[in-house]
Scaffold this motif. Structure first.
Motif, PDB file in Angstrom:
ATOM      1  N   THR A  30       0.826  -1.239  -0.080  1.00  0.00           N
ATOM      2  CA  THR A  30      -0.001  -0.052   0.096  1.00  0.00           C
ATOM      3  C   THR A  30       0.926   1.207   0.078  1.00  0.00           C
TER       4      THR A  30
ATOM      5  N   ASP B 253      -1.331   7.089  -0.121  1.00  0.00           N
ATOM      6  CA  ASP B 253      -2.820   6.964  -0.698  1.00  0.00           C
ATOM      7  C   ASP B 253      -3.740   7.569   0.087  1.00  0.00           C
TER       8      ASP B 253
ATOM      9  N   HIS C 234      -4.051   4.728   3.322  1.00  0.00           N
ATOM     10  CA  HIS C 234      -3.058   3.781   3.596  1.00  0.00           C
ATOM     11  C   HIS C 234      -3.322   3.038   4.837  1.00  0.00           C
TER      12      HIS C 234
END
Length: 454
Positions: free
Chosen positions: A375, A379, A384
Motif C-alpha cells: 500500500t 494513498d 493507507h
C-alpha cells in the motif's frame, strides 16, 4: 418480469427500487433478480452507446456446480500494449461465462476471460494459473475487464473506459503463467448491477474463475496447477477476500500465493477517502450494489437520499471510471442526502447500515497461504492506514504476510495520483513475488519486523 432502461443501460427492475423507480418516470418496479425469461444469448444490450455482445446475457438456468462453464467463445485481444513497443499480448484468449454463488447464497452467472500464454513455463511443475481481479472499472456492463482486454480503449460520446490491467496481464503471461480474469458479479453479465466491493461476491467470483479456467477448451492448466491471486485496489480487496474464503469456499483451488495491493479492507474508512475525490462516483457504485443485495442498507438509502442523489445513483450505474471522473469528480455526497450529511455520516449513525458495512470488513479471518500486501503511504483514496491495518490483523491471526509500504512523495491530494502511482511502481515486484510462489519457492513473513509506521 420487467426491465427499465436508464441511459441505454438495461437495469433489472429489482436491482434497486431506489434506482429503478425514482430515476425513470412511469417505470414498472416489480420483478426478481433473475434474468427475464426472454433473455437469451441472442439479445445484445446497449450501454451508453456500446453494444454488449449477446454472449454476456446469462441463460435462465445455470449449472449446479460453482466454477462450471456456461459457455465459451474465442476472444480477440487488443492489438498491442501501450508502453511495450506495440508488442502484442503474448497469448490466446477465450471469453467465458461460469457459475458462482453470490453473497445471498444464490447462483449467479459471471463472465471473464482466460488467456493461454504463448511463453513456456520454466518454474517446474505444470503451468500455473493466476486469477486476476481487476481494479475499479465502473458499473456499466461496457466496463467489464474482459471487454477491456478486447477493447483497451472504449471511447464514445457517452463513455470512456481504459483497460489499464493489460500491463499486469502481459507481465504474468510473459512469465509463462496462464491468466484468468473475472468480470465480478454483474459487471458484463447483463442480468443485474455490479455489486461493487462486495467482498463475498468478489471472492467467490475470483475463486470460481480459477475453477472455470481448468475446463476451458485448449487450456493447459489442470487441477494440479499452482494458483495465485492478483489484484490492486478493488482487485486487491477481491484477492484479499478470496484468500480469506478459499479454505471454506474453494479448498480445491491449490492456492500458492496472493498479491493484494491497496485493498479497501474497511469500507467505512474508504468511503471517507473517496468522498469529494476525483473518484467520488465510486460511492454511488458501492451504494447501488449494496442496496441491491442488502435490504437493510436499501431501506436506509431509500429514507435518506434525495432526488438529486437518486438521479446520480441511477446515472452512475451505467458509468465507467472515465465517465465518473468527468461526471462526478470531486462531488461531495452531502449534496445527495435529505439532511445534508455525507453518506458516510448517514451510514455511521444508522446501526443497520453500519452493520451492513461491517459485514464487508476484510481481516477477520486468517488468509490461506502466503500473502504480499502493498500500500502506498500517501494513498488518500483507498487510505493507507486501513490497508496497513489489514496486514496487522492478518499477522495477529498467524498469517504468512509480506507487507510492503510503497514510499512515494505526495503527488496531489484526492486526484487519484497517490493511489495509482503504486499500481505501476510496485507492479514488477508484485509479479516477481507471485511468480516465485507459483514456482514453489517459500515466502518469509515480515510480520515480526513490521515497523509501527508507516
Amino acid at each position: 418480469m420487467s426491465r427499465v432502461k436508464t441511459r441505454s443501460r438495461s437495469i433489472p427492475a429489482p436491482a434497486s427500487r431506489l434506482v429503478a423507480c425514482a430515476a425513470v418516470a412511469g417505470a414498472v418496479c416489480a420483478g426478481v433478480l433473475a434474468a427475464p425469461a426472454s433473455a437469451t444469448a441472442t439479445e445484445p444490450v446497449v450501454s451508453r452507446g456500446v453494444t454488449i455482445p449477446a454472449f454476456y446475457t446469462p441463460p435462465t438456468e445455470l449449472p449446479a456446480e460453482n466454477g462450471a462453464l456456461v459457455r465459451t467463445e474465442a476472444m480477440p485481444l487488443g492489438l498491442s500494449i501501450p508502453g511495450l513497443d506495440g508488442r502484442p499480448m503474448p497469448g490466446t484468449a477465450t471469453r467465458l461465462m461460469y457459475r458462482s454463488t453470490d453473497s445471498n447464497g444464490e447462483p449467479v452467472a459471471v463472465t471473464g476471460a482466460y488467456i493461454e500464454p504463448s511463453a513456456a513455463w520454466k518454474g517446474g511443475g505444470p503451468r500455473p494459473l493466476v486469477a486476476l481481479a481487476s481494479g475499479t472499472m465502473g458499473q456499466g456492463d461496457q466496463c467489464a475487464p474482459s471487454f477491456a482486454l478486447q477493447h483497451p480503449l472504449t471511447l464514445t460520446g457517452d463513455t470512456l473506459s481504459v483497460g489499464y490491467e493489460a500491463l499486469a496481464v502481459y507481465r504474468l503471461l510473459a512469465k509463462g503463467a496462464a491468466v484468468v480474469v473475472t468480470d465480478y458479479v454483474g459487471l458484463g453479465a447483463t442480468d443485474r448491477l455490479h455489486t461493487y466491493v462486495n467482498r463475498v461476491d468478489e471472492a467467490h467470483a475470483l475463486l470460481d474463475a480459477a475453477r472455470a479456467a481448468r475446463a476451458v477448451p485448449g487450456a493447459s492448466v489442470t487441477a494440479a496447477s499452482r494458483t495465485g491471486l492478483y489484484g490492486y485496489s478493488q482487485g486487491g480487496g477481491a484477492s484479499a477476500a478470496a484468500a480469506e474464503l478459499q479454505q471454506s469456499y474453494a479448498p480445491d483451488v491449490p492456492l500458492s500465493g496472493t498479491y493484494s495491493g491497496a485493498p479497501p479492507a474497511d469500507l467505512t474508512a474508504v468511503m471517507k477517502g473517496i468522498d469529494g475525490s476525483a473518484l467520488a462516483g465510486a460511492l454511488a457504485w458501492s451504494i447501488n450494489g449494496f442496496a441491491q443485495s442488502d435490504p437493510d442498507l436499501r431501506a436506509v438509502v431509500d429514507a435518506n437520499v434525495n432526488a438529486a442523489g437518486r438521479a446520480a445513483l441511477a446515472d452512475a450505474s451505467t458509468m465507467c471510471v472515465g465517465d465518473a471522473i468527468l461526471g462526478y469528480g470531486f462531488t461531495k455526497s452531502n449534496k445527495w442526502t435529505n439532511s445534508g450529511a455525507s453518506l458516510g455520516e448517514v451510514i455511521a449513525r444508522d446501526p443497520r447500515a453500519q452493520a451492513a458495512l461491517d459485514k464487508q470488513r476484510i481481516g477477520t479471518l486468517e488468509p490461506a497461504g502466503p500473502v504480499r500486501l502493498a500500500t502506498g503511504v500517501q494513498d488518500d483514496i483507498v487510505p493507507h492506514g486501513q490497508a496497513r491495518k489489514l496486514a496487522v490483523d492478518w499477522c495477529g491471526k498467524g498469517g504468512n504476510v509480506t507487507y510492503d509500504a510503497v514510499v512515494l512523495p505526495n503527488l496531489g491530494d484526492k486526484i487519484l495520483t497517490n493511489h495509482l502511482a503504486p499500481l505501476i511502481t510496485d507492479q514488477g515486484s508484485a509479479v516477481s513475488w507471485l511468480t516465485d510462489r507459483l514456482a514453489g519457492k517459500p515466502a518469509t513473513s515480515n510480520c515480526w519486523s513490521m515497523p509501527v509506521q508507516p
